[in-house]
Motif scaffolding. Structure first.
Motif, PDB file in Angstrom:
ATOM      1  N   MET A  31       0.825  -1.204   0.000  1.00  0.00           N
ATOM      2  CA  MET A  31       0.000   0.000   0.000  1.00  0.00           C
ATOM      3  C   MET A  31       0.860   1.253   0.000  1.00  0.00           C
ATOM      4  N   ARG A  32       1.897   1.255   0.817  1.00  0.00           N
ATOM      5  CA  ARG A  32       2.793   2.415   0.895  1.00  0.00           C
ATOM      6  C   ARG A  32       3.492   2.654  -0.441  1.00  0.00           C
ATOM      7  N   TYR A  33       3.977   1.594  -1.069  1.00  0.00           N
ATOM      8  CA  TYR A  33       4.679   1.710  -2.348  1.00  0.00           C
ATOM      9  C   TYR A  33       3.740   2.233  -3.433  1.00  0.00           C
ATOM     10  N   TYR A  53       3.859   4.162  10.375  1.00  0.00           N
ATOM     11  CA  TYR A  53       2.455   3.775  10.273  1.00  0.00           C
ATOM     12  C   TYR A  53       2.192   2.465  11.013  1.00  0.00           C
ATOM     13  N   GLN A  54       3.047   1.474  10.780  1.00  0.00           N
ATOM     14  CA  GLN A  54       2.822   0.146  11.356  1.00  0.00           C
ATOM     15  C   GLN A  54       2.851   0.186  12.879  1.00  0.00           C
ATOM     16  N   TYR A  97      -5.395   4.507   3.801  1.00  0.00           N
ATOM     17  CA  TYR A  97      -4.711   4.948   2.587  1.00  0.00           C
ATOM     18  C   TYR A  97      -4.189   6.374   2.740  1.00  0.00           C
ATOM     19  N   VAL A  98      -4.976   7.220   3.412  1.00  0.00           N
ATOM     20  CA  VAL A  98      -4.514   8.586   3.673  1.00  0.00           C
ATOM     21  C   VAL A  98      -3.279   8.561   4.553  1.00  0.00           C
ATOM     22  N   ALA A  99      -3.301   7.713   5.583  1.00  0.00           N
ATOM     23  CA  ALA A  99      -2.171   7.618   6.507  1.00  0.00           C
ATOM     24  C   ALA A  99      -0.912   7.133   5.797  1.00  0.00           C
ATOM     25  N   LEU A 100      -1.036   6.100   4.977  1.00  0.00           N
ATOM     26  CA  LEU A 100       0.135   5.552   4.292  1.00  0.00           C
ATOM     27  C   LEU A 100       0.654   6.476   3.198  1.00  0.00           C
ATOM     28  N   SER A 101      -0.177   7.402   2.743  1.00  0.00           N
ATOM     29  CA  SER A 101       0.278   8.377   1.753  1.00  0.00           C
ATOM     30  C   SER A 101       1.104   9.477   2.396  1.00  0.00           C
TER      31      SER A 101
END
Length: 220
Positions: free
Chosen positions: A24-26, A113-114, A102-106
């Motif tokens: 997701m991060r990538y 995040y983890q 998704y907002v957080a990982l962006s």
């Protein structure tokens, strides 16, 4: 055999969780031409796969009979609208949570995040105490305090220029608020769903189909 299956399941869960976050991060930070995919689209696709898996499990439990599957879905979902309606609240909360991730990982690196997202353990424990009347022991409370301390250290400002450069495309504050909101929504929705499961005799697969149905209805 059961012990081996338990450890195998744990290993698969760790691999799935870790690979999901990294993927997701990538996908959210990859620089490429053209518009990036919508996070809502990814969430809907994931929920579609989830409901398909639940229907297959109900099909297996009904001895692989399409007639029995149709009868179970009709009796347990369509003929029990009030029971299905109970899942509207956690469904809406999970919709919010999945998009917030998704907002957080962006806006956060994968490691931050983890670790921060593990605060959902704390929120789940607090909601379990308040909503289900569970009691936590001394060591359990101590573990939660250690968890909060670890998250606080992760959020401590860093002098790393590489990290600052990586996060320059987004706001770390926005990412932090998104993941914290997701932690609270995850804790409440999870405990609420557990409370519903304990009060009824319907299987977890049927309840998940009801849950996802509310989520997909406004999306399709």
């Amino acid at each position: 055999m059961s012990a081996n299956l338990k450890y195998l399941s744990l290993g698969i869960l760790v691999f799935q969780t870790t690979s999901l976050v990294l993927t997701m991060r990538y996908s959210r930070t990859l620089k490429e031409e053209g518009p990036r995919y919508l996070s809502s689209t990814a969430v809907v696709v994931a929920e579609l796969l989830k409901i398909m898996a639940c229907i297959l499990l109900v099909y297996k439990d009904s001895k692989c009979s399409l007639r029995a599957l149709n009868r179970i879905l009709h009796d347990e979902i369509l003929n029990k609208p009030m029971e299905t309606l109970k899942l509207a609240i956690p469904s809406g909360i999970y919709t919010l949570q999945n998009n917030l991730l998704y907002v957080a990982l962006s806006n956060l690196d994968a490691a931050t995040y983890q670790v921060t997202y593990q605060l959902k353990i704390l929120t789940t424990a607090l909601f379990s105490v308040s909503m289900l009347g569970k009691k936590l022991g001394l060591y359990q409370w101590l573990s939660l305090v250690i968890l909060m301390t670890g998250v606080a250290f992760v959020q401590w400002p860093s002098d790393s220029q590489e990290l600052d450069k990586e996060l320059s495309a987004g706001s770390q504050f926005v990412g932090l608020m998104a993941v914290l909101t997701a932690c609270f929504s995850s804790g409440f929705a999870g405990v609420y769903f557990e409370k519903i499961l304990k009060e009824t005799k319907q299987s977890v697969w049927i309840r998940n189909i009801q849950l996802v149905s509310f989520f997909l209805e406004p999306s399709l």
